[in-house]
Design a protein around this motif. Structure first.
Motif, mmCIF file in Angstrom:
data_model
loop_
_atom_site.group_PDB
_atom_site.id
_atom_site.type_symbol
_atom_site.label_atom_id
_atom_site.label_comp_id
_atom_site.label_asym_id
_atom_site.label_seq_id
_atom_site.Cartn_x
_atom_site.Cartn_y
_atom_site.Cartn_z
ATOM 1 N N SER A 193 0.832 -1.208 0.000
ATOM 2 C CA SER A 193 0.000 0.000 0.000
ATOM 3 C C SER A 193 0.869 1.261 0.000
ATOM 4 C CB SER A 193 -0.932 0.004 1.220
ATOM 5 O OG SER A 193 -1.854 -1.054 1.146
ATOM 6 N N LEU A 194 1.926 1.261 0.822
ATOM 7 C CA LEU A 194 2.828 2.415 0.854
ATOM 8 C C LEU A 194 3.615 2.532 -0.451
ATOM 9 C CD1 LEU A 194 4.390 2.633 4.450
ATOM 10 C CD2 LEU A 194 2.604 4.053 3.438
ATOM 11 N N SER A 195 3.978 1.391 -1.032
ATOM 12 C CA SER A 195 4.719 1.414 -2.301
ATOM 13 C C SER A 195 3.894 2.072 -3.402
ATOM 14 C CB SER A 195 5.104 -0.008 -2.721
ATOM 15 O OG SER A 195 5.982 -0.586 -1.789
ATOM 16 N N LEU A 196 2.621 1.748 -3.470
ATOM 17 C CA LEU A 196 1.747 2.352 -4.485
ATOM 18 C C LEU A 196 1.587 3.846 -4.239
ATOM 19 C CD1 LEU A 196 -0.964 -0.432 -4.760
ATOM 20 C CD2 LEU A 196 0.723 0.190 -6.488
ATOM 21 N N TYR A 197 1.560 4.250 -2.980
ATOM 22 C CA TYR A 197 1.479 5.684 -2.686
ATOM 23 C C TYR A 197 2.731 6.390 -3.194
ATOM 24 C CZ TYR A 197 1.021 10.098 -0.240
ATOM 25 O OH TYR A 197 0.936 11.451 0.039
ATOM 26 N N GLY A 198 3.907 5.788 -2.964
ATOM 27 C CA GLY A 198 5.146 6.382 -3.465
ATOM 28 C C GLY A 198 5.139 6.514 -4.979
ATOM 29 N N LEU A 199 4.597 5.525 -5.671
ATOM 30 C CA LEU A 199 4.547 5.574 -7.131
ATOM 31 C C LEU A 199 3.548 6.609 -7.635
ATOM 32 C CD1 LEU A 199 4.792 1.765 -7.936
ATOM 33 C CD2 LEU A 199 6.510 3.520 -8.433
ATOM 34 N N GLU A 210 2.224 2.984 -16.221
ATOM 35 C CA GLU A 210 1.229 2.134 -15.580
ATOM 36 C C GLU A 210 1.921 1.270 -14.537
ATOM 37 O OE1 GLU A 210 -0.507 -0.590 -18.383
ATOM 38 O OE2 GLU A 210 1.426 -1.467 -18.943
ATOM 39 N N VAL A 211 1.160 0.826 -13.571
ATOM 40 C CA VAL A 211 1.657 -0.100 -12.555
ATOM 41 C C VAL A 211 0.825 -1.371 -12.651
ATOM 42 C CG1 VAL A 211 1.978 -0.530 -10.102
ATOM 43 C CG2 VAL A 211 2.451 1.740 -11.035
ATOM 44 N N LEU A 226 -7.212 -2.658 -4.435
ATOM 45 C CA LEU A 226 -7.840 -2.054 -5.610
ATOM 46 C C LEU A 226 -8.868 -0.997 -5.220
ATOM 47 C CD1 LEU A 226 -8.150 -2.114 -8.731
ATOM 48 C CD2 LEU A 226 -10.026 -3.723 -8.368
ATOM 49 N N LYS A 227 -9.698 -1.295 -4.239
ATOM 50 C CA LYS A 227 -10.729 -0.335 -3.850
ATOM 51 C C LYS A 227 -10.219 0.724 -2.874
ATOM 52 C CE LYS A 227 -12.555 -3.497 -0.318
ATOM 53 N NZ LYS A 227 -13.717 -4.311 0.105
ATOM 54 N N GLU A 228 -9.078 0.479 -2.256
ATOM 55 C CA GLU A 228 -8.550 1.420 -1.272
ATOM 56 C C GLU A 228 -7.682 2.512 -1.891
ATOM 57 O OE1 GLU A 228 -8.268 -1.661 2.540
ATOM 58 O OE2 GLU A 228 -6.450 -0.938 1.545
ATOM 59 N N VAL A 229 -6.889 2.151 -2.903
ATOM 60 C CA VAL A 229 -5.916 3.114 -3.414
ATOM 61 C C VAL A 229 -6.580 4.127 -4.343
ATOM 62 C CG1 VAL A 229 -3.987 1.511 -3.249
ATOM 63 C CG2 VAL A 229 -5.278 1.651 -5.376
ATOM 64 N N ASP A 230 -6.068 5.336 -4.305
ATOM 65 C CA ASP A 230 -6.509 6.406 -5.196
ATOM 66 C C ASP A 230 -5.261 6.887 -5.920
ATOM 67 O OD1 ASP A 230 -7.973 8.256 -6.493
ATOM 68 O OD2 ASP A 230 -8.360 9.546 -4.762
ATOM 69 N N VAL A 231 -5.042 6.364 -7.117
ATOM 70 C CA VAL A 231 -3.782 6.592 -7.827
ATOM 71 C C VAL A 231 -4.023 7.342 -9.127
ATOM 72 C CG1 VAL A 231 -2.551 4.633 -6.833
ATOM 73 C CG2 VAL A 231 -3.976 4.291 -8.852
ATOM 74 N N LEU A 270 9.822 1.078 -1.900
ATOM 75 C CA LEU A 270 9.313 2.441 -1.791
ATOM 76 C C LEU A 270 10.147 3.343 -2.707
ATOM 77 C CD1 LEU A 270 7.239 4.187 -0.292
ATOM 78 C CD2 LEU A 270 8.912 4.478 1.540
ATOM 79 N N ALA A 271 9.507 3.846 -3.772
ATOM 80 C CA ALA A 271 10.234 4.590 -4.810
ATOM 81 C C ALA A 271 10.188 6.097 -4.558
ATOM 82 C CB ALA A 271 9.639 4.280 -6.181
ATOM 83 N N PRO A 272 11.332 6.779 -4.577
ATOM 84 C CA PRO A 272 11.361 8.246 -4.469
ATOM 85 C C PRO A 272 10.704 8.893 -5.698
ATOM 86 C CG PRO A 272 13.524 7.290 -4.034
ATOM 87 C CD PRO A 272 12.677 6.197 -4.613
ATOM 88 N N PRO A 273 10.373 10.191 -5.633
ATOM 89 C CA PRO A 273 9.625 10.855 -6.718
ATOM 90 C C PRO A 273 10.270 10.780 -8.097
ATOM 91 C CG PRO A 273 9.555 12.199 -4.739
ATOM 92 C CD PRO A 273 10.499 11.074 -4.452
ATOM 93 N N ALA A 274 11.590 10.832 -8.190
ATOM 94 C CA ALA A 274 12.252 10.840 -9.505
ATOM 95 C C ALA A 274 12.635 9.439 -9.969
ATOM 96 C CB ALA A 274 13.491 11.732 -9.464
#
Length: 569
Positions: A193-199, A210-211, A226-231, A270-274
């Motif tokens: 969940s945190l990884s998807l937020y970082g992306l 795409e992820v 799937l229903k929790e993330v807002d990407v 966990l991916a940084p912004p760049a």
């Protein structure tokens, strides 16, 4: 025609047109008669129109008390815009070319335009704020979404049911995808969940990547993601119907990838912004690269996991001391952990936004400390570049995979499946690049004891498939020799073959056989001893000893050292 002088024309200087309005304090004697006739006529007209399928009824045509009803049969005043079908006007008279929309209450026009309280609709496509207003050609999505050039992204989820898995696609726009991130995951709901937020915070245009999250039949709450993330990116969630292993699920992700460039990223990274941008820039002008950030490994504790081993717990205690809030959270966990076996969150999304989470991070320069930094960014001269293909964080063009083949699905469980694919890419001439700016943070989790057995099993598959010296040499890692030592041993072995092609045959054969048997014995659980046991006084044994004695005098120090460490076991 009865003249009604209780109405008058007036001029509006703002738009330069004339309008009709009711005279104030009018007491004209024909007014009542005119109203009565109009009502009767309106009633008849409405009845006729209803029978012909007209959608306007009495409720639709009623407006504010101060407004007079005007039917379609009235003569148009020469100063007013002509309206084709039953225009109703309010005090400020908003005019449209085809259908007038009014303020409160809304009047329905033929095209059924919907309006927002503060917006007038234009002829083709209006851009709207929240809530979404649907236009004829394309919608703009909310502030989390980037606008695509042709079709706007939506929240609709498209679902495809396959015999092996079910795929759900969120934000299924048609904008060309440049980068596909393939993320396998298994029972790592919290970290993923945190990884998807970082992306979702990437500097790379959201509409262009795409992820693809491939859930290998997790038994935890991963299916809720799937229903929790807002990407803001196109998100493909593939849920396996039964566990298939890392190679298989990555291949499924590859087959559903739309991008020319693939980034393999583990679900807990966990991916940084760049992150995406720094991977992508290498591949823009070169088509034959593998770019890795995994060899600049960084770890981070984002949760307190109940299955941490003793070393991890001691390390975490040291790191939380850097931040009072993290220390407080850890102390609270210590007091309550006996009542719960659930992970305790340390890092929040806000911590990711502010980089505060880095206070719980740590470097692990294992590969670089082994001497690889001396070979530079492109590992020039390094004899084992394929070990840089670590699927936790690596990028390669899809075309290179089609040439070399995908992951070998006979590799099940942990380890070596990425090195084996990297080896095939290496043999096909792909250039390997190390870039510290592509680093991602591995969210630490418990280490399964089963992984060690899986690793030896896959390593055994690797050496059986490629029984070449530049693969067999990896067996020396069992002796905890650094990669720099493995590299130098391989360099000297190749020099030995080049300089003395018809000599050292017995020693070279014994060396390769022992390297193979190390992995074979480890996989079968045998003690790693007597790897090349020859009878005392045998001719082969005597030749091997004679050949070994000449290695160091001829400058083959690393090869001699590696040989004697495994020959006399």
């Amino acid at each position: 025609m009865i003249k009604i002088d209780s109405y008058e024309y007036y001029y509006n200087p703002e738009d330069g047109k004339y309008y009709i309005r009711k005279r104030k304090n009018s007491t004209h004697p024909l007014k009542k008669l005119k109203d009565k006739l109009d009502k009767s006529k309106d009633k008849k007209d409405r009845k006729d129109k209803t029978s012909k399928g007209n959608r306007f009824d009495d409720a639709d045509t009623k407006v504010n008390k101060s407004r007079d009803k005007v039917n379609t049969g009235n003569k148009k005043n020469k100063s007013r815009d002509k309206v084709n079908t039953a225009n109703e006007t309010n005090k400020s008279y908003d005019k449209a070319d085809a259908v007038n929309e009014t303020n409160k209450p809304y009047a329905k026009a033929d095209a059924m335009n919907e309006t927002n309280k503060s917006y007038d609709k234009a002829d083709a496509v209006n851009e709207t704020n929240k809530p979404y207003a649907k236009a004829d050609a394309m919608n703009e999505t909310n502030k989390l979404y980037d606008k695509a050039d042709a079709v706007n992204e939506t929240n609709k989820v498209d679902i495809t049911d396959h015999s092996l898995y079910k795929m759900s696609v969120k934000n299924n726009h048609k904008h060309p995808i440049k980068v596909s991130i393939v993320m396998p995951t298994y029972n790592k709901y919290h970290q993923t969940s945190l990884s998807l937020y970082g992306l979702s915070k990437q500097t790379f245009p959201h509409a262009e990547y795409e992820v693809i999250l491939v859930d290998d039949a997790s038994s935890d709450n991963t299916s809720n993601i799937l229903k929790e993330v807002d990407v803001p990116f196109k998100f493909k969630y593939i849920q396996m119907k039964q566990n298939k292993g890392r190679s298989s699920v990555r291949n499924i992700g590859i087959n559903h990838a739309e991008g020319d460039l693939l980034i393999f990223l583990d679900g807990e990274m966990l991916a940084p912004p760049a992150f995406i941008e720094n991977h992508y820039k290498h591949h823009v002008h070169e088509s034959n690269l593998v770019v890795t950030g995994a060899m600049h490994y960084e770890g981070v504790y984002t949760f307190i996991m109940p299955d941490y081993n003793e070393d991890q717990v001691a390390h975490l205690k040291e790191l939380v001391g850097r931040d009072p809030e993290y220390r407080r959270l850890y102390e609270n966990y210590e007091q309550t952990k006996q009542h719960s076996n659930a992970p305790c969150p340390l890092v929040t999304k806000e911590d990711i936004d502010t980089n505060r989470f880095q206070r719980l991070s740590f470097p692990n320069r294992y590969f670089l400390n082994s001497g690889l930094k001396h070979f530079g960014e492109r590992l020039e001269g390094f004899t084992l570049p394929y070990i840089a293909f670590l699927s936790g964080n690596v990028s390669v063009r899809k075309a290179n995979l089609k040439k070399s083949g995908l992951f070998d699905e006979t590799f099940v469980g942990y380890g070596a499946e990425d090195w084996e694919l990297g080896y095939r890419l290496y043999k096909n001439g792909v250039q390997f690049v190390l870039d510290p700016s592509t680093v991602a943070y591995h969210q630490e989790h418990g280490i399964s004891k089963r992984k060690v057995k899986e690793q030896w099993g896959n390593h055994y598959r690797f050496v059986k498939k490629h029984p070449n010296i530049d693969v067999l040499i990896l067996s020396l890692e069992w002796k905890e020799l650094p990669f720099m030592h493995l590299h130098q041993t391989l360099v000297e072995y190749n020099q030995l073959e080049e300089r003395f092609p018809n000599e050292y045959n017995e020693l070279k054969h014994a060396f390769c056989t022992m390297l193979f048997r190390i992995i074979e014995y480890l996989n079968s659980g045998q003690p790693v001893t007597k790897l090349y046991d020859l009878p005392e006084g045998s001719e082969e044994r005597i030749k091997i000893h004679q050949q070994f004695e000449t290695l160091r005098p001829r400058g083959f120090d690393y090869l001699a050292s590696s040989f004697e460490q495994i020959y006399y076991l």
